[in-house]
Structure formats: C-alpha cells, structure tokens
Design a protein around this motif. Structure first.
Motif, mmCIF file in Angstrom:
data_model
loop_
_atom_site.group_PDB
_atom_site.id
_atom_site.type_symbol
_atom_site.label_atom_id
_atom_site.label_comp_id
_atom_site.label_asym_id
_atom_site.label_seq_id
_atom_site.Cartn_x
_atom_site.Cartn_y
_atom_site.Cartn_z
ATOM 1 N N MET A 21 -23.360 -75.086 -28.217
ATOM 2 C CA MET A 21 -23.434 -74.701 -26.795
ATOM 3 C C MET A 21 -24.612 -73.751 -26.577
ATOM 4 S SD MET A 21 -20.469 -73.120 -24.311
ATOM 5 C CE MET A 21 -20.357 -71.516 -25.082
ATOM 6 N N ARG A 22 -25.374 -74.016 -25.536
ATOM 7 C CA ARG A 22 -26.519 -73.173 -25.222
ATOM 8 C C ARG A 22 -26.059 -71.799 -24.722
ATOM 9 N NH1 ARG A 22 -30.496 -77.003 -21.529
ATOM 10 N NH2 ARG A 22 -30.144 -78.982 -22.606
ATOM 11 N N GLU A 23 -26.824 -70.771 -25.058
ATOM 12 C CA GLU A 23 -26.621 -69.458 -24.455
ATOM 13 C C GLU A 23 -27.922 -69.036 -23.807
ATOM 14 O OE1 GLU A 23 -24.890 -66.240 -26.542
ATOM 15 O OE2 GLU A 23 -22.884 -67.088 -26.352
ATOM 16 N N GLN A 24 -27.929 -68.924 -22.479
ATOM 17 C CA GLN A 24 -29.112 -68.507 -21.730
ATOM 18 C C GLN A 24 -28.664 -67.392 -20.776
ATOM 19 O OE1 GLN A 24 -30.187 -72.898 -20.858
ATOM 20 N NE2 GLN A 24 -32.184 -71.889 -20.991
ATOM 21 N N LEU A 25 -28.594 -66.195 -21.318
ATOM 22 C CA LEU A 25 -27.949 -65.083 -20.631
ATOM 23 C C LEU A 25 -28.919 -64.217 -19.835
ATOM 24 C CD1 LEU A 25 -25.521 -64.000 -23.502
ATOM 25 C CD2 LEU A 25 -25.065 -65.553 -21.599
ATOM 26 N N ASN A 26 -30.224 -64.463 -19.941
ATOM 27 C CA ASN A 26 -31.203 -63.616 -19.267
ATOM 28 C C ASN A 26 -31.666 -64.213 -17.949
ATOM 29 O OD1 ASN A 26 -31.073 -61.792 -21.366
ATOM 30 N ND2 ASN A 26 -32.854 -62.636 -22.435
ATOM 31 N N PHE A 27 -32.283 -63.377 -17.132
ATOM 32 C CA PHE A 27 -32.886 -63.784 -15.863
ATOM 33 C C PHE A 27 -34.405 -63.687 -15.992
ATOM 34 C CE2 PHE A 27 -28.943 -61.571 -13.972
ATOM 35 C CZ PHE A 27 -28.156 -62.689 -14.232
ATOM 36 N N TYR A 28 -35.115 -64.446 -15.170
ATOM 37 C CA TYR A 28 -36.576 -64.397 -15.168
ATOM 38 C C TYR A 28 -37.021 -63.523 -13.998
ATOM 39 C CZ TYR A 28 -41.434 -65.882 -15.538
ATOM 40 O OH TYR A 28 -42.797 -65.903 -15.699
ATOM 41 N N ILE A 29 -37.452 -62.309 -14.300
ATOM 42 C CA ILE A 29 -37.830 -61.341 -13.268
ATOM 43 C C ILE A 29 -39.157 -60.692 -13.657
ATOM 44 C CG2 ILE A 29 -37.195 -59.198 -12.082
ATOM 45 C CD1 ILE A 29 -34.267 -59.912 -12.509
ATOM 46 N N ASP A 30 -40.094 -60.688 -12.731
ATOM 47 C CA ASP A 30 -41.400 -60.031 -12.912
ATOM 48 C C ASP A 30 -42.134 -60.536 -14.146
ATOM 49 O OD1 ASP A 30 -43.353 -58.389 -11.925
ATOM 50 O OD2 ASP A 30 -42.528 -56.534 -12.756
ATOM 51 N N GLY A 31 -42.026 -61.847 -14.371
ATOM 52 C CA GLY A 31 -42.767 -62.466 -15.461
ATOM 53 C C GLY A 31 -42.152 -62.299 -16.829
ATOM 54 N N GLN A 32 -40.887 -61.819 -16.898
ATOM 55 C CA GLN A 32 -40.229 -61.627 -18.187
ATOM 56 C C GLN A 32 -38.786 -62.103 -18.124
ATOM 57 O OE1 GLN A 32 -40.482 -57.542 -19.450
ATOM 58 N NE2 GLN A 32 -42.675 -57.382 -19.014
ATOM 59 N N PRO A 73 -17.255 -76.639 -21.975
ATOM 60 C CA PRO A 73 -18.460 -75.825 -21.753
ATOM 61 C C PRO A 73 -19.660 -76.430 -22.466
ATOM 62 C CG PRO A 73 -16.587 -74.435 -22.362
ATOM 63 C CD PRO A 73 -16.162 -75.860 -22.606
ATOM 64 N N CYS A 74 -20.784 -76.481 -21.775
ATOM 65 C CA CYS A 74 -22.019 -76.972 -22.384
ATOM 66 C C CYS A 74 -23.055 -75.860 -22.502
ATOM 67 C CB CYS A 74 -22.593 -78.140 -21.589
ATOM 68 S SG CYS A 74 -23.065 -77.740 -19.892
ATOM 69 N N ALA A 75 -22.820 -74.735 -21.820
ATOM 70 C CA ALA A 75 -23.754 -73.614 -21.864
ATOM 71 C C ALA A 75 -23.050 -72.365 -21.360
ATOM 72 C CB ALA A 75 -24.991 -73.909 -21.017
ATOM 73 N N ARG A 76 -23.650 -71.226 -21.673
ATOM 74 C CA ARG A 76 -23.153 -69.956 -21.143
ATOM 75 C C ARG A 76 -24.331 -69.219 -20.518
ATOM 76 N NH1 ARG A 76 -20.302 -67.958 -25.358
ATOM 77 N NH2 ARG A 76 -18.442 -68.964 -24.506
ATOM 78 N N ILE A 77 -24.139 -68.764 -19.289
ATOM 79 C CA ILE A 77 -25.152 -67.992 -18.577
ATOM 80 C C ILE A 77 -24.541 -66.650 -18.173
ATOM 81 C CG2 ILE A 77 -26.312 -70.060 -17.697
ATOM 82 C CD1 ILE A 77 -24.988 -69.329 -14.921
#
Length: 475
Positions: free
Chosen positions: A1-12, A32-36
């Motif tokens: 399962m993917r884990e993509q817990l961050n946000f893209y803010i101000d180029g990071q 579940p296929c991913a966690r955000i």
C-alpha cells in the motif's frame, strides 16, 4: 500500500501541521490502496501564503515564459501518462482501457488547450482611446471531484497557469493519487515555488477554509450543486469570484427521424460510460410514444450487453465499479426509489451483478414508464441508470428536456436540420447533435443550477482574468 502523507507547498513536500492519516479505498475490492494525510486550516494558511508570495512575480511573467512552462508540463505528463492512468484506475475504479484512452488523456488535453490559447489570446487591445488589459485575477483556490479527476484539475490548472495565476488545489480525498502525481510532474517541470500548491483534505476543513480565506481571489469548484451552494455562501464574505461546474440531469431527445437502433444504443452506452459517473451523462432519454416500446427494448438490450468487469481485467467498453461506498449506496437507494414510485425495470435493478460479492459494482439499469416528476428523473443518480420518458410532440420533448433544475448538457438524435432547430430551444450549456463530442477547446459549463462560468478554450482562460481599462492610453 502506498503512503503519501505529505503536501506540496511552496515547491516542497512537507508534512501536515497535524497528523491525520486517511486510507484511500480501491473500489474494486473495498481494500485500502494508499494512505494520505487530511489537512487542516493551518495547512491551508501555509499554502495560501506561499501562493500569495509567488503571485507578485509570477503574474508578471511573459506569455512566452508561461508557454515554456506548459510545454514542459505537457512533455512530462505524456511520459508519465501510463502511471496517471493506473493511479486513476485504482483510486476511483476506472477500467484501464478507459483510464488510458480517456481519463488520463483528458487532463493532458486541457493542458494542451491552455498552451494553445497563449498563441492567439489577446491580453491587451484598444477600444477608442482606452487600452483594455486582461491580467491574472490572483490566488485561485481549486476544489475538484473524484469522477474525472485529471480532467477537472487540468481544466483549471492549465488555464490558471496560462493566465498567470497562482493556486492552491484540494483534490477529492477519495481519489487523491492522480493529483499527487501531477504535483510531481509540476515540480519536475520547474514551476516556480508557490505557484502551485496541493493540500489534501475533506470538505469540512480544507474545502470550507478555501472559499472563506481572505487572501484567495477566486474559487473554481467542480462537484455537487449542494456543495456549490455552500461554496458561494462562504465566498460571499470577501466577494471573490466563483466558478462552478455542478450537477446535471441531461436529456437525450430521440426524434422520430432518428436511426433508433443506433441512437438508442449509443445513448445507453454513453450514459453508462465511466459507470454513469459523469455530470453530463445523458440519463433522461425522451422517446416518441409511437416508438416507445421499441426504444425501451433496444436500451434494455444494450444495457444487458454491457460488461461489468474489474478495472485491471476490463476490456474496451466494459464498465467498472462505482467510485466509493457512499456512491454505491446512493445508487442502490435511487434504483429502489424508482421501483417504489412505479417505474418499470426493463433491465438491471438493485444489487451487484452476478459474480461480484465485493466491490462497488452495480447493474446497468433501464427504467421504463418514467414520468418527469419521479425522483429518478429529477435527481442526479451518478450511476449507470437510464430513465426513458415518452413524449407525443417535439414541443413536448423540448418542454420535458428543459423541465429540470439543471442545464449542463443535452443530446438530440435525428434529422440534422431538425436537431439543430431543437438545439436552439434547449436550455443547456452543451448540446450534442447526433453523437457530436466535445473537445478541450469547447466551452464546458451549464445553465441554471449546473453552475457558473465555463472551462476550456478562450472562455476558460477568461475565467481567471480581470479586465482593466486604461483610459487615455493614446493621449
């Protein structure tokens, strides 16, 4: 399962202000296929501040600079299109043939269209002694749905970038993976920090914070009419521009002159495409009474022939599951409501198709003996459910078509000259004649409670621009 817990803010890529994990469910198997992470007002504040800082410089970039950025985004998107299709398929259930041929390419098409507008759009021209100047409106909050995720994101993002705006995107938390992949594409393309920002979240927190924020100049929203009303109310406090692409209950008028087999079969297949989860789906078929039984039989045959398959096994033309549990239960309830109100099930009905014990799969359904006052004829079902309503005259068909709170799209099949005459009478933003399809440059949007504004082509670019008159320019 993917884990993509961050946000893209101000180029990071940055962690959320407050930890709030959320599982993304694959509708094909309910696993579940991913966690955000779900964001908060603090994350919105950070993203809006970044977009506001970036606006001063990005709004003054040249047309050629913005064109070069879009060219780079398009180049990378093309390379990563198979990844985009796969992300869309697992997060919202689009069959892979549809994800590869339509879902992912739809976003690319809007980016290409936005880029093409920069070759011909007049940002300045003279009227008398005044110079009319079109300039970017400012920081744009973008809230997008799960049903055609890249289509709706890129319709906004492409035009906003072309205009010189900066932005904060909240995609649907139910289908966020494609948006996160797009953020990677934007980062790789070298879009300046703060121009594009992504914050995942739900409607109650992130979705509500964006339209109310005083440093956001415009909200562009696609979703339900109910949510659109809430966004307008929240935006009213700061008198910001609001562009809304909302629901539909689109009529499909079958004229007596139509090739019935072809028109009705095409209407059923088009309505059921994307498992009926298109706001412009032709879900009300208006049939001449003299051919009514024949039309019902053709539609029922077409519905029965539709294959329902798991997304990763699907063949071309098959439909997959509905996108989430809430939508599955809504569609089941509305099918049952149609039965209770006296409509006749000509094909399909409640429950899952044979062979499916899990997953949000539904049976392609055709209702006959429908009146335009039944719930299934008034409410947007957002599933593969067709209602067939009889009419006696073309004037009555037009009246029935327009007798709806919505006005997003309409369809007419029959003699081309008669179809053109009918098109002039229909209160809808798009009218499709004899199978005509929209392109990315075609203005898309609706009348009445289907929304405000248009997406696509120069009309879509205009939504993100203010108009200034510099009077005495030539004095």
């Amino acid at each position: 399962m993917r884990e993509q817990l961050n946000f893209y803010i101000d180029g990071q890529w940055v962690p959320p202000a407050v930890k709030h994990d959320f599982d993304v469910i694959n509708p094909a198997n309910e696993e579940p296929c991913a966690r955000i992470s779900l964001g908060s007002e603090a994350d919105v504040e950070r993203a809006v501040a970044a977009a506001r800082r970036a606006f001063d410089s990005f709004s003054r970039t040249s047309i050629s600079e913005r064109a070069a950025l879009l060219d780079k985004i398009i180049e990378i998107y093309k390379r990563r299109l198979p990844e985009m299709a796969h992300a869309i398929s697992i997060e919202m259930g689009a069959p892979m043939p549809l994800a590869l041929s339509a879902q992912a390419p739809a976003g690319l098409g809007y980016l290409i269209d936005a880029r093409s507008q920069l070759d011909s759009f007049e940002f300045e021209h003279d009227v008398g002694s005044a110079r009319i100047i079109r300039e970017p409106i400012g920081v744009v909050g973008m809230i997008t749905p799960w049903n055609w995720p890249q289509n709706q994101i890129c319709a906004k993002l492409g035009a906003a970038l072309a205009a010189g705006c900066t932005m904060v995107l909240k995609p649907s938390e139910l289908a966020p993976l494609d948006a996160m992949l797009l953020s990677e594409i934007i980062d790789e393309a070298g879009v300046p920090a703060g121009v594009f920002n992504l914050v995942n979240g739900d409607g109650a927190r992130v979705g509500a914070a964006l339209p109310a924020h005083p440093d956001i100049d415009m909200i562009s929203f696609t979703g339900s009419t109910r949510a659109g009303r809430s966004i307008m109310q929240a935006a009213a406090g700061t008198i910001k521009r609001v562009a809304l692409e909302l629901g539909g209950k689109s009529p499909n008028i079958i004229l007596e002159s139509a090739d019935l087999e072809r028109a009705v079969t095409r209407g059923m297949i088009h309505m059921a495409s994307n498992t009926g989860q298109s706001c412009n789906a032709p879900s009300r078929m208006l049939a001449p009474r003299k051919f009514y039984d024949q039309i019902v039989a053709i539609a029922a045959k077409a519905a029965t022939a539709l294959k329902v398959m798991p997304p990763d096994e699907a063949v071309k033309g098959a439909i997959g599951p509905l996108a989430n549990a809430a939508q599955f239960h809504k569609v089941q309830l509305l099918i049952q409501k149609g039965i209770e109100e006296g409509a006749t099930v000509a094909a399909g009905g409640t429950g899952r198709p044979e062979g499916f014990a899990r997953g949000y799969y539904v049976r392609p359904t055709v209702f006959a003996d429908v009146t335009n006052q039944m719930t299934i004829a008034r409410e947007e079902i957002f599933g593969p459910v067709l209602c067939i309503i009889p009419y006696d005259t073309v004037e009555e068909a037009i009246a029935l078509a327009n007798d709806t709170d919505y006005g997003l799209a309409a369809y007419v099949h029959g003699d081309q000259e008669e179809a053109r005459w009918v098109a002039h009478r229909l209160r809808a933003g798009n009218v499709h004649l004899n199978g005509g399809y929209s392109e990315a440059s075609t203005p898309f949007g609706g009348y009445k409670q289907s929304g405000l504004g248009r997406e696509g082509g120069p009309f879509g670019l205009e939504e993100f621009l203010e108009v200034k008159a510099a009077i005495g320019w030539d004095n």
